[in-house]
Motif scaffolding. Structure first.
Motif, PDB file in Angstrom:
ATOM      1  N   LYS A   1      43.083  40.801  40.726  1.00 22.33           N
ATOM      2  CA  LYS A   1      42.105  40.009  39.990  1.00 22.33           C
ATOM      3  C   LYS A   1      40.695  40.517  40.329  1.00 22.33           C
ATOM      4  N   ARG A   2      39.735  40.075  39.534  1.00 20.24           N
ATOM      5  CA  ARG A   2      38.341  40.465  39.760  1.00 20.24           C
ATOM      6  C   ARG A   2      37.895  40.100  41.171  1.00 20.24           C
TER       7      ARG A   2
ATOM      8  N   ASN B   1      35.830  37.403  28.096  1.00 17.34           N
ATOM      9  CA  ASN B   1      35.985  38.313  29.221  1.00 17.34           C
ATOM     10  C   ASN B   1      36.159  37.526  30.519  1.00 17.34           C
ATOM     11  N   GLY B   2      37.213  37.855  31.251  1.00 15.10           N
ATOM     12  CA  GLY B   2      37.520  37.155  32.487  1.00 15.10           C
ATOM     13  C   GLY B   2      38.558  36.066  32.329  1.00 15.10           C
ATOM     14  N   THR B   3      38.905  35.743  31.081  1.00 18.53           N
ATOM     15  CA  THR B   3      39.940  34.723  30.844  1.00 18.53           C
ATOM     16  C   THR B   3      41.105  35.311  30.058  1.00 18.53           C
TER      17      THR B   3
ATOM     18  N   PRO C   1      43.974  34.932  34.184  1.00 17.94           N
ATOM     19  CA  PRO C   1      44.953  33.838  34.087  1.00 17.94           C
ATOM     20  C   PRO C   1      45.864  33.977  32.874  1.00 17.94           C
ATOM     21  N   ALA C   2      45.347  34.568  31.795  1.00 21.88           N
ATOM     22  CA  ALA C   2      46.149  34.715  30.583  1.00 21.88           C
ATOM     23  C   ALA C   2      46.980  35.990  30.574  1.00 21.88           C
ATOM     24  N   ARG C   3      46.648  36.896  31.482  1.00 20.90           N
ATOM     25  CA  ARG C   3      47.371  38.174  31.528  1.00 20.90           C
ATOM     26  C   ARG C   3      47.559  38.558  32.989  1.00 20.90           C
ATOM     27  N   ALA C   4      48.608  37.994  33.581  1.00 20.94           N
ATOM     28  CA  ALA C   4      48.823  38.158  35.017  1.00 20.94           C
ATOM     29  C   ALA C   4      49.527  39.468  35.366  1.00 20.94           C
ATOM     30  N   ARG C   5      50.063  40.156  34.376  1.00 19.25           N
ATOM     31  CA  ARG C   5      50.740  41.422  34.638  1.00 19.25           C
ATOM     32  C   ARG C   5      50.595  42.338  33.434  1.00 19.25           C
TER      33      ARG C   5
END
Length: 264
Positions: A204-205, A245-247, A183-187
């Protein structure tokens, strides 16, 4: 080093697979053949492997996932073949088929990686082929791997299906160093590759897991560093940074396990 590379080049079989499919990205192939920068291959390929501490990363990934390489291994999108070569050094691995659509990478760069890692070259078969249709027999591999390659597929569902078909029952599909958005790094910044095509896809994961499950795999993700050569990579999965990790960032490997018996 040159002598060792010559031995690797002669001892590692090199063959061509089936005709490429429409899914093979012509822009990426052109980039790999003509633009990708390895101006001093004898220095650049070992530097790439050593700067990212890739063999050590592989050891950590295998430990964290419980994957045990053995028998016949297939690497899809093998690049310079560092992963294929590393796996070939393991006595439990009988043979590695390294599938890559860039002949330049397999012909000119892979022997350097094989020699640098001290791999038995006769165990590494270089196959120039489109990984969407590599022409490998069904149920012929014990392990299928990718290293930062799955996300390049024009059709990731199709690539997952290829891995599923090639694997024996109870076989494993291991995806390493696949970039994952948050969500914080969409590209991501695609650098030079982004200037020469649109083959760096974003997932995404949960999307990686969905691709694997749609093909029939039991799919899981495991926290794993992507680059041990940087301080960020070494710290990412240590508390308190691991809580992010994951956010804020995503450092995962993905494992698909083919059932011993397929559901009817």
């Amino acid at each position: 080093m040159k002598a060792a590379v010559g031995v690797a080049e002669s001892d590692s079989p090199l063959r061509a697979g089936p005709r490429f499919t429409d899914a093979a990205d012509a822009q990426e192939l052109s980039f790999r053949e003509d633009i990708e920068a390895y101006p001093e291959p004898l220095e650049d390929v070992p530097r790439f492997i050593d700067s990212k501490r890739l063999p050590e990363l592989l050891t950590r990934v295998l430990r964290s996932t419980g994957v045990v390489p053995r028998g016949v291994v297939v690497e899809l999108g093998a690049g310079v073949c560092w992963l294929a070569a590393s796996l070939a050094t393991r006595p439990e691995v009988a043979r590695v088929v390294a599938v890559e659509f860039s002949r330049r990478r397999l012909r000119d760069l892979a022997p350097i990686a094989i020699a640098h890692l001290g791999a038995p070259a006769q165990k590494v078969e270089r196959l120039v082929a489109d990984f969407h249709s590599p022409g490998l027999p069904d149920c012929s591999a014990d392990l299928v791997v990718t290293d930062a390659a799955f996300h390049h597929a024009a059709d990731p569902r199709r690539l997952a299906q290829v891995a599923y078909r090639v694997l024996k029952p109870n076989g494993v599909f291991l995806l390493m160093r696949e970039p994952t958005t948050t969500p914080a790094r969409a590209r991501r910044d695609h650098g030079l590759e982004g200037d020469h095509g649109d083959f760096e896809h974003e997932y995404k994961r949960d999307e990686y897991l969905q691709f694997l499950r749609a093909a029939g795999f039991r799919a899981d993700s495991y926290a794993a560093p992507g680059n041990l050569g940087t301080l960020r990579g070494r710290l990412a999965l240590r508390p308190p940074f691991s809580l992010l990790n994951g956010t804020v960032f995503s450092e995962y490997v993905y494992v698909g396990r083919k059932p011993l018996e397929e559901s009817r």
